[in-house]
Design an enzyme around this catalytic site. Structure first.
Site, PDB file in Angstrom:
ATOM      1  N   ASP A  86       0.885  -1.164   0.000  1.00 33.60           N
ATOM      2  CA  ASP A  86       0.000   0.000   0.000  1.00 33.60           C
ATOM      3  C   ASP A  86       0.923   1.213   0.000  1.00 33.60           C
ATOM      4  O   ASP A  86       1.413   1.631   1.046  1.00 33.60           O
ATOM      5  CB  ASP A  86      -0.890  -0.008   1.253  1.00 33.60           C
ATOM      6  CG  ASP A  86      -1.812   1.198   1.291  1.00 33.60           C
ATOM      7  OD1 ASP A  86      -2.309   1.603   0.229  1.00 33.60           O
ATOM      8  OD2 ASP A  86      -2.026   1.739   2.391  1.00 33.60           O
ATOM      9  N   GLU A 138      -0.941  -1.238  -4.960  1.00 33.60           N
ATOM     10  CA  GLU A 138      -2.169  -0.473  -5.218  1.00 33.60           C
ATOM     11  C   GLU A 138      -1.912   0.527  -6.334  1.00 33.60           C
ATOM     12  O   GLU A 138      -0.952   1.291  -6.291  1.00 33.60           O
ATOM     13  CB  GLU A 138      -2.635   0.259  -3.958  1.00 33.60           C
ATOM     14  CG  GLU A 138      -3.957   0.989  -4.179  1.00 33.60           C
ATOM     15  CD  GLU A 138      -4.468   1.641  -2.921  1.00 33.60           C
ATOM     16  OE1 GLU A 138      -5.200   0.981  -2.171  1.00 33.60           O
ATOM     17  OE2 GLU A 138      -4.116   2.810  -2.688  1.00 33.60           O
ATOM     18  N   ASP A 174      -2.803   1.245   6.868  1.00 37.88           N
ATOM     19  CA  ASP A 174      -1.878   0.926   5.767  1.00 37.88           C
ATOM     20  C   ASP A 174      -1.446  -0.541   5.832  1.00 37.88           C
ATOM     21  O   ASP A 174      -1.242  -1.180   4.801  1.00 37.88           O
ATOM     22  CB  ASP A 174      -0.652   1.839   5.821  1.00 37.88           C
ATOM     23  CG  ASP A 174      -1.040   3.294   5.943  1.00 37.88           C
ATOM     24  OD1 ASP A 174      -1.287   3.927   4.911  1.00 37.88           O
ATOM     25  OD2 ASP A 174      -1.117   3.782   7.089  1.00 37.88           O
TER      26      ASP A 174
END
EC number: 3.1.21.10
Length: 193
Positions: free
Chosen positions: A7, A68, A141
């Site tokens: 992330d 991501e 996160d």
């Protein structure tokens, strides 16, 4: 399949590692968040993220890195930082010959919760449940990095089947067009005799 989920972010970059088994079985192996102070120069912040990601790749030996994809954010500065952090991780993976796959936030949410617009609390709850964790991963996160890895484990077989089907269809079309050219050529030659 061992998947490293990322992330990306400049202030907090979530890193995770899961092992995907048969079906939808996944096991969490490790999770952490790399933090960089906002007062550091951008290059130094990216270097710290790259160093951490490289250490993870060299230590855990993932088969693929799921990152991501920056899809859309209202704050351009935040989006740029997120993209840059994801970029240095993708580069580190490419240098090691590790495959990289990008997933949008809505794809990750849909895979983990069944709802592409789920909120962070729902994602964290489902990640905790899916992995059978005793406590919720924090900060968000960390949970998001785990969700990315889970998403890839579950989506990768489908993506492989789709790529195989597309390649087979392209090959079939190529053979059909070659055969069509042969037929046209034969007709043309027969018409000139």
């Amino acid at each position: 399949m061992r998947v490293m989920g990322v992330d990306p972010g400049l202030t907090r970059c979530g890193l995770s590692l899961v092992e995907g088994g048969t079906g939808r079985s996944v096991v969490a192996l490790d999770v952490d968040v790399v933090r960089t102070p906002a007062d550091l120069e951008l290059a130094e912040r990216l270097l710290r993220i790259a160093d951490a990601a490289e250490y993870w790749m060299d230590t855990h030996k993932p088969a693929v890195v799921a990152i991501e994809r920056v899809f859309a954010q209202h704050n351009v500065r935040t989006a740029m930082g997120t993209a840059q952090a994801g970029g240095v991780v993708a580069l580190a993976a490419a240098r090691r010959g590790i495959g990289v796959s990008f997933h949008t936030p809505s794809q990750v949410k849909a895979a983990v919760t069944g709802n592409g617009s789920a909120d962070k609390a729902q994602v964290t709850t489902m990640v905790t449940r899916i992995l059978g964790l005793q406590t919720k991963p924090t900060p968000a996160d960390a949970a998001d990095a785990l969700a990315l890895a889970i998403c890839h484990c579950w989506r990768a077989p489908m993506l492989e089947r789709m790529a195989y089907a597309e390649a087979a269809a392209a090959e079939q079309r190529k053979r059909y067009e070659a055969r069509l050219r042969q037929v046209r050529k034969a007709r043309k030659e027969a018409g000139t005799r």
